[in-house]
Write an enzyme that holds these catalytic residues in place. Structure first.
Site, PDB file in Angstrom:
ATOM      1  N   ARG A  65       4.974 -12.988   9.497  1.00  0.00           N
ATOM      2  CA  ARG A  65       5.772 -11.881   9.404  1.00  0.00           C
ATOM      3  C   ARG A  65       7.385 -11.977   9.879  1.00  0.00           C
ATOM      4  O   ARG A  65       6.959 -12.235  11.047  1.00  0.00           O
ATOM      5  CB  ARG A  65       5.111 -10.915   9.810  1.00  0.00           C
ATOM      6  CG  ARG A  65       4.678 -10.475  11.063  1.00  0.00           C
ATOM      7  CD  ARG A  65       4.909  -8.968  11.039  1.00  0.00           C
ATOM      8  NE  ARG A  65       4.140  -7.661  10.554  1.00  0.00           N
ATOM      9  CZ  ARG A  65       2.779  -7.088  10.410  1.00  0.00           C
ATOM     10  NH1 ARG A  65       2.160  -7.409  11.207  1.00  0.00           N
ATOM     11  NH2 ARG A  65       1.927  -6.859   9.291  1.00  0.00           N
ATOM     12  N   LYS A  74       4.216   0.622  10.401  1.00  0.00           N
ATOM     13  CA  LYS A  74       4.611   2.006  10.588  1.00  0.00           C
ATOM     14  C   LYS A  74       4.509   3.336  11.278  1.00  0.00           C
ATOM     15  O   LYS A  74       4.589   4.783  11.061  1.00  0.00           O
ATOM     16  CB  LYS A  74       3.570   2.145   9.534  1.00  0.00           C
ATOM     17  CG  LYS A  74       4.265   1.329   7.947  1.00  0.00           C
ATOM     18  CD  LYS A  74       3.116   2.265   7.053  1.00  0.00           C
ATOM     19  CE  LYS A  74       3.419   0.703   5.868  1.00  0.00           C
ATOM     20  NZ  LYS A  74       2.320   0.700   4.852  1.00  0.00           N
ATOM     21  N   GLU A  88       0.748  -1.717   0.108  1.00  0.00           N
ATOM     22  CA  GLU A  88       0.307  -0.039  -0.142  1.00  0.00           C
ATOM     23  C   GLU A  88       1.231   0.863   0.053  1.00  0.00           C
ATOM     24  O   GLU A  88       1.810   1.458   0.804  1.00  0.00           O
ATOM     25  CB  GLU A  88      -1.231  -0.536   1.565  1.00  0.00           C
ATOM     26  CG  GLU A  88      -1.523   1.037   1.325  1.00  0.00           C
ATOM     27  CD  GLU A  88      -2.266   1.373   2.948  1.00  0.00           C
ATOM     28  OE1 GLU A  88      -2.192   0.618   3.516  1.00  0.00           O
ATOM     29  OE2 GLU A  88      -3.617   2.133   2.575  1.00  0.00           O
TER      30      GLU A  88
END
Length: 561
Positions: free
Chosen positions: A262, A272, A35
């Site tokens: 992950r 983030k 994204e």
RNA sequence: UGGCCUAUGGUGUAAUUGGCAACACUACUGGUUUUGGUCCAGUCAUUCUAGGUUCGAGUCCUAGUAGGCCAACCA
């Protein structure tokens, strides 16, 4: 390539299984779907290496697809940064794709969904819908708008598209099952009204699809065979499949979503939000601060793409929780730099040494091998003179035999130069040694082949000629966090673990050949570590980053005493 | 309390699908070395627990235990 003999990971097992049960090899296709709302970090690097690595292994195309369905967070700036990072890692995508390219197709499919009675416009507040959603242990309740007629839904949805409604007044929901044990299946929202300009479609659209109504379709449109994502999307798989059920045609390939855990790196954070906080609070200088685990940070720090790829491949991929020790990353960085970085000399904590029997005003240029690991790297000359700098830590007035550096009455080899003997030293008022007086053996010159030059002395020191040295700002980095899992403590904030000494700026004295280096060039400061030229560097003010120190068994020995 | 996922050395992954638990990192020992680097050799495991099936179980069965994910008009 070198990993070819490595055993298969579970994703590769799935692919091999598919190949054995009907898939032909030319149908394989992958994608990396970021994204564009932030910078890529080491976790993304793993995912990039997984998908593009699969592409290499099976000789299959890999698309770069931007998941740009939310114009409130996404920007062109991030698209550009992401492309730069993927390229830098050494990969080439087959197609550059955007979820926004599919907006019309997605809309058409949504209309079809409504006509099939599988979707409806809901006109409640998000609070009301949240109420009705139920909980993981209790079923949800049907919306009062759940049974609107197809005509009414069609009219409303078109009006949403035209921009007749403010944000939040209506949404389009799939009509699935409000009692599903999977919360995502309780009539998930497919479209919302957003009066925002999109970085690619500008103001063409007033409605934007959500992830679940876009991702699987994007895979289908691009004919991605294996859509790999992280474990938290596992519950989405049921919805992913439901959406595909509504629109796939049997003659086309049906993508499958599979999930992996992950990767977490010790001594850092990758969310983030948390990285942003580090930037905003000035803990670091920006997203590309060399201490950041972002790809741009690692690039600036001097890590090589090869080392990151090797790292990603050796940690592999699986489905369990993990925290990979950052020392493994550092191993790969050293491993690669050891092969490619020229050895040069620089002194970061200088102590002046005067060679009293070396003629005043004289100088000579000594031959120095650039890289003992690589004969083709050639050699260069370094200037030698009566006054040189060595590291303060390399001299002690007295020390036991385990210290095989310079001590009074003792001898060391100057790298590429002569054997010197410490005769005396001078101190300031506080007792600090400020100068060491040595004598040298003129016959001991490195490479001269004389009997004296072949003498074995235990220690070899790096050094720099005082009058020839150039100065530079050298930035010494340490881990950003003191704790292996800074965001793994329920009772403490990750900011509590920020290492206050993660950056130390010093003045370095470098051999003059280093004035020709360009931004990004990597070298080994002999005995100290690998360094590269920072983007802040200029001819007038050179700046070096310490990429990673050399392994230091002496430091460990000392710590034990 | 519901559903789903996962448990193999200090760390991360393997294990020909029921057949001697392997590889890499870290740590520690030694050797080589004009970088206390590199390189070379060696050391470090009751496969979460308890039962069971089997000549044989990390792998299969049963019951537990621990951790993670799921109730955004985010992805």
């Amino acid at each position: 390539m070198d990993a070819a003999e490595k055993s298969l990971n579970f994703i590769e097992h799935i692919i091999e299984e598919d190949l054995n049960t009907g898939y032909s090899k030319d149908v394989l296709r992958f994608r990396f779907p970021p994204e564009p709302n932030g910078y890529l970090h080491v976790g993304h690097a793993s995912s990039i290496c997984l998908n593009f690595g699969l592409g290499e292994r099976y000789d299959a195309p890999v698309n770069l697809r931007f998941d740009d369905t939310n114009p409130t967070k996404e920007e062109q700036e991030y698209v550009d940064a992401i492309k730069r990072d993927v390229e830098w890692l050494g990969y080439t995508w087959a197609n550059e794709c955007y979820a926004s390219d599919y907006f019309q197709q997605l809309y058409d499919w949504a209309v079809q969904l409504i006509k099939n009675g599988k979707a409806y416009v809901d006109s409640q507040s998000s609070e009301a819908m949240a109420q009705q959603k139920g909980t993981p242990t209790e079923p949800g309740l049907a919306s009062p708008f759940r049974n609107r007629t197809v005509e009414e839904n069609l009219a409303l949805f078109e009006a949403m598209k035209k921009g007749d409604f403010p944000e939040g007044e209506h949404v389009l929901r799939a009509k699935i099952d409000m009692a599903s044990p999977n919360m995502l299946m309780r009539d998930p929202i497919l479209y919302r009204v957003l009066h925002k300009a999109h970085h690619r479609t500008n103001t063409d659209w007033c409605i934007y699809p959500l992830y679940d109504w876009a991702h699987g379709q994007g895979d289908y449109i691009e004919q991605v065979s294996h859509s790999l994502c992280t474990l938290e999307f596992l519950p989405h798989r049921e919805l992913y499949d439901w959406c595909l059920d509504q629109l796939v045609s049997p003659e086309k390939l049906r993508p499958k979503q599979r999930e992996f855990a992950r990767r977490n790196l010790s001594h850092t954070v990758v969310s983030k939000r948390k990285l942003l906080k580090l930037v905003e609070e000035g803990v670091v200088s920006g997203w590309d601060d060399p201490r950041m685990p972002t790809i741009s940070g690692m690039r600036r720090r001097g890590y090589t793409p090869e080392s990151i790829r090797n790292f990603a491949h050796t940690i592999g991929i699986a489905k369990r929780e993990n925290v990979v020790d950052v020392s493994l990353l550092e191993f790969h960085v050293r491993d690669h730099l050891n092969k490619i970085a020229s050895r040069v000399m620089a002194v970061l904590n200088p102590l002046k040494v005067v060679i009293t029997n070396y003629p005043e005003g004289e100088e000579e240029w000594l031959g120095a091998e650039n890289n003992p690991e690589d004969a083709s790297a050639g050699s260069r000359s370094v200037p030698f003179s009566r006054e040189i700098y060595i590291e303060k830590e390399d001299f002690r007035e007295e020390a036991n035999r385990k210290f095989f550096r310079l001590k009074l009455g003792g001898e060391v080899r100057l790298k590429n130069g002569y054997i010197i003997k410490a005769e005396s030293c001078t101190k300031d008022e506080e007792g600090n040694v400020v100068e060491v007086q040595c004598t040298y053996d003129p016959k001991s010159k490195s490479g001269s082949g004389t009997e004296e030059s072949l003498r074995k002395v235990k220690g070899t020191l790096h050094w720099v000629s005082v009058k020839h040295a150039i100065t530079a700002e050298v930035r010494i980095y340490d881990r950003l966090f003191n704790d292996p899992t800074p965001d793994g403590h329920k009772d403490k904030d990750f900011m509590d673990f920020v290492n206050p000494d993660s950056l130390n700026k010093v003045t370095g004295y470098l051999e003059p050949s280093l004035k020709d280096l360009k931004i990004g060039d990597r070298v080994q400061f002999q005995r100290l570590g690998y360094f590269n030229v920072d983007t802040d560097s200029s001819a007038e003010h050179p700046v070096f980053n310490r990429t990673v120190p050399l392994r230091d068994t002496w430091a460990k020995l000392e710590q034990k005493d």
